[in-house]
Design a protein around this motif. Structure first.
Motif, PDB file in Angstrom:
ATOM      1  N   UNK A  18      38.156  37.969  30.261  1.00 58.98           N
ATOM      2  CA  UNK A  18      39.140  36.903  30.385  1.00 58.98           C
ATOM      3  C   UNK A  18      40.607  37.432  30.989  1.00 58.98           C
ATOM      4  N   UNK A  19      40.844  38.414  31.023  1.00 59.75           N
ATOM      5  CA  UNK A  19      42.261  39.201  31.197  1.00 59.75           C
ATOM      6  C   UNK A  19      42.367  38.956  32.791  1.00 59.75           C
ATOM      7  N   UNK A  20      41.339  38.757  33.640  1.00 56.72           N
ATOM      8  CA  UNK A  20      41.532  38.336  34.968  1.00 56.72           C
ATOM      9  C   UNK A  20      42.139  37.160  35.261  1.00 56.72           C
ATOM     10  N   UNK A  21      42.267  36.287  34.275  1.00 54.11           N
ATOM     11  CA  UNK A  21      43.286  35.148  34.495  1.00 54.11           C
ATOM     12  C   UNK A  21      44.706  35.537  34.278  1.00 54.11           C
ATOM     13  N   UNK A  22      44.997  36.410  33.244  1.00 57.87           N
ATOM     14  CA  UNK A  22      46.160  36.867  32.721  1.00 57.87           C
ATOM     15  C   UNK A  22      46.939  37.555  33.413  1.00 57.87           C
ATOM     16  N   UNK A  23      46.514  39.002  33.668  1.00 62.58           N
ATOM     17  CA  UNK A  23      47.080  40.072  34.357  1.00 62.58           C
ATOM     18  C   UNK A  23      47.262  39.838  35.977  1.00 62.58           C
ATOM     19  N   UNK A  24      48.504  39.737  36.362  1.00 60.56           N
ATOM     20  CA  UNK A  24      48.719  39.369  37.767  1.00 60.56           C
ATOM     21  C   UNK A  24      47.780  40.202  38.700  1.00 60.56           C
ATOM     22  N   UNK A  25      47.387  40.012  39.830  1.00 66.37           N
ATOM     23  CA  UNK A  25      47.490  38.579  40.401  1.00 66.37           C
ATOM     24  C   UNK A  25      46.727  37.937  39.854  1.00 66.37           C
ATOM     25  N   UNK A  26      47.060  36.566  39.869  1.00 67.80           N
ATOM     26  CA  UNK A  26      46.167  35.440  39.062  1.00 67.80           C
ATOM     27  C   UNK A  26      46.243  34.057  39.872  1.00 67.80           C
ATOM     28  N   UNK A  27      45.177  33.589  40.391  1.00 66.70           N
ATOM     29  CA  UNK A  27      44.826  32.647  41.136  1.00 66.70           C
ATOM     30  C   UNK A  27      45.501  31.300  40.187  1.00 66.70           C
TER      31      UNK A  27
END
Length: 432
Positions: free
Chosen positions: A149-158
Motif C-alpha cells: 500500500x506504500x505505493x499510494x503514499x510514497x511519492x510519486x503518487x497518482x
C-alpha cells in the motif's frame, strides 16, 4: 434508503464473489444491476464507454510495464542476488528476510506510484524465495499486502495528484508531505515483524553463519544491479527526465540489460516473462474496468455524494469529523478504488474540512493513508485481489494475514493526528 441500497449491493457483490464469479465481472455485474434498478440511465452504453476509457488510459501503461520488469527480474538471478546482498545485514534482525518485503516495497513505491504495481512486482521477486527458505506464508503475504500500500503514499503518487487538483493544493507539498508518513508506516511494519518473530522464534528459519563486516560489504556487491536499476528509474522521474510511464519503460530496458549481462534470460524465459506479465495485467485490468463501471454506477445512484452530504450535515468537531471520515472511507472502499473515492467525495467534503480548520495538505495525506487501509479490506481490497491472482489463495485468508497491518495503519492515523508535524514539517521547509 441509501443505507439499504448500499447494504444490498454489498450483499450482492459478496454473493457473486462467494459463488466463484471473477472479481472484475462481479464488480461489473453489481454496477450494471445497480444502475438498471436505481437510475433511469441505460447501463449498456455507459458500461461500454467506461470500460473502454479505463482500459485505454495512457497513465495506466506504467502498470503492465512495471509488471513486466518484475517478471524479467524474477526470471534472472536478480531476486536471488538481492537476497544474497540483504541477508547478511538482516541475519541478526528478528524476522530476518521478511523485512525484504517491506524494504523492497518502500523502495519500489518511490518508483511506481501504484499500490498494485508495488505489490505485484515485489511479490514476484520475494515470495518464491521466502517460500523456498521456509518463511511462514502468513507473514510473507501479510507484509506484502501491507507494505504494498506504500505505493499510494510514497511519492510519486497518482492519488496525490488527483487530490491536489481537486483541493487546489500544491502537489509538490503533498509529495514532500508523504515522505515521513511513508517511512513511519514502513517502520511500524518492520517493528511488528520484529515483535512477532520474538514471540514466535521457532517459526522463523534459523540464521546462517555469522558474517563479518567485510563479508557483508562483499555480499553487497550482489545489490549493485538492483541499485543501478532503481537509481535509473527513480532518477529519471525525480530529475524530470521521464514520466512514470517512460520510467517504467526504462525499467524494462534496464532489466533486460541486466538479464543479458548475467546471461540468465533465455528465449523461453523472455516469452514466459512477457506472458506472465500479460496474464497478471489482464487480471488487474479486468478488475480496474469493473471498478470503473461500478464507480460510475455509484455516481449515478448518488451514494457517495449522499453519504458525504450526510457527514457534512452532522456539524462534528475536528476529531469526530476525522473519525467519521475514516469509517466512511473504509466503508466506501468496499465499492470503489482509491482514486474514485477521492474524485467523488472531495467536492462535497472540502468545505466542511476547511470550516473545521484542518490543513488541506495534512488532510490529503490523511485521506491517502485511509484509502491505503481500504486496499487491504475485503471485499474490494485491491492488494488482496493482486495477491489472490498471484498465489491462488482465498481472499479471506489473505485478508486475515493483513489484519495486523490494517491495525498499524490505524495507529499511524492516530500518530499523525497527535503529531501533525509528521506531515507538515517537511512541506513547511520548502522554498516558495
Amino acid at each position: 434508503m441509501d443505507i439499504l441500497i448500499a447494504a444490498g449491493l454489498i450483499v450482492l457483490l459478496l454473493v457473486f464473489l462467494v459463488g466463484g464469479v471473477w472479481i472484475g465481472l462481479s464488480l461489473t455485474a453489481v454496477g450494471y444491476l445497480g444502475m438498471l434498478a436505481f437510475t433511469p440511465r441505460p447501463p449498456g452504453d455507459a458500461m461500454a464507454v467506461t470500460i473502454w476509457g479505463s482500459g485505454s488510459s495512457w497513465t495506466l501503461t506504467a502498470l503492465p510495464l512495471f509488471l513486466w520488469m518484475g517478471e524479467i527480474l524474477f526470471r534472472t538471478r536478480v531476486s536471488e542476488d538481492m537476497f544474497k546482498g540483504l541477508a547478511p545485514w538482516l541475519e541478526r534482525l528478528p524476522g530476518r528476510l521478511l523485512h525484504t518485503n517491506i524494504i523492497g516495497c518502500t523502495i519500489f513505491a518511490a518508483v511506481s506510484g501504484s499500490s498494485a504495481a508495488t505489490c505485484a512486482t515485489i511479490g514476484k521477486i520475494t515470495l518464491p524465495e521466502l517460500q523456498k527458505r521456509g518463511y511462514p506464508d502468513s507473514l510473507a503475504l501479510g507484509t506484502l499486502a501491507g507494505a504494498g500500500t506504500l505505493g499510494l503514499l510514497i511519492p510519486p503518487s497518482i492519488i496525490m495528484i488527483v487530490y491536489g487538483v481537486s483541493a487546489e493544493v500544491s502537489i509538490a507539498k503533498l509529495f514532500i508531505g508523504g515522505v515521513l508518513p511513508g517511512l513511519l508506516l514502513a517502520g511500524l511494519f518492520m517493528g511488528w515483524v520484529i515483535v512477532w518473530a520474538l514471540l514466535n522464534p521457532g517459526k522463523i528459519p534459523p540464521a546462517g553463519p555469522r558474517t563479518t563486516f567485510l563479508q557483508k560489504l562483499d555480499a553487497s556487491r550482489n545489490l549493485i544491479p538492483v541499485i543501478l536499476l532503481i537509481a535509473a528509474v527513480l532518477g529519471s522521474i525525480y530529475f524530470g527526465i521521464a514520466t512514470a510511464t517512460e520510467a517504467a519503460a526504462l525499467g524494462v530496458v534496464g532489466s533486460l540489460i541486466i538479464a543479458a549481462f548475467q546471461k540468465s534470460l533465455t528465449r523461453e524465459n523472455f516469452f514466459a516473462s512477457l506472458m506472465g506479465a500479460t496474464r497478471l495485467y489482464c487480471m488487474i485490468a479486468l478488475i480496474l474496468a469493473g471498478s470503473a463501471f461500478l464507480t460510475l454506477s455509484m455516481g449515478y445512484i448518488g451514494l457517495p455524494r449522499h453519504l458525504a452530504e450526510w457527514i457534512s450535515s452532522l456539524n462534528l468537531s475536528p476529531l469526530a469529523l476525522l473519525l467519521a471520515l475514516t469509517l466512511f472511507y473504509i466503508v466506501l472502499g468496499c465499492f470503489l478504488d482509491g482514486i474514485s473515492m477521492v474524485v467523488l467525495t472531495m467536492a462535497v467534503l472540502l468545505p466542511t474540512v476547511q470550516a473545521a480548520g484542518i490543513d488541506l495538505v495534512w488532510f490529503g495525506i490523511f485521506v491517502v493513508i485511509v484509502v491505503e487501509m481500504a486496499q487491504i479490506t475485503p471485499p474490494v481490497g485491491f492488494n488482496l485481489f493482486v495477491l489472490q491472482g498471484m498465489t491462488g489463495r482465498q481472499i479471506t485468508e489473505i485478508a486475515r494475514y493483513a489484519i495486523p497491518y490494517f491495525v498499524l495503519m490505524c495507529l499511524a492515523v492516530i500518530l499523525i493526528y497527535t503529531f501533525p508535524g509528521i506531515i507538515t514539517w517537511l512541506p513547511g521547509k520548502m522554498i516558495g
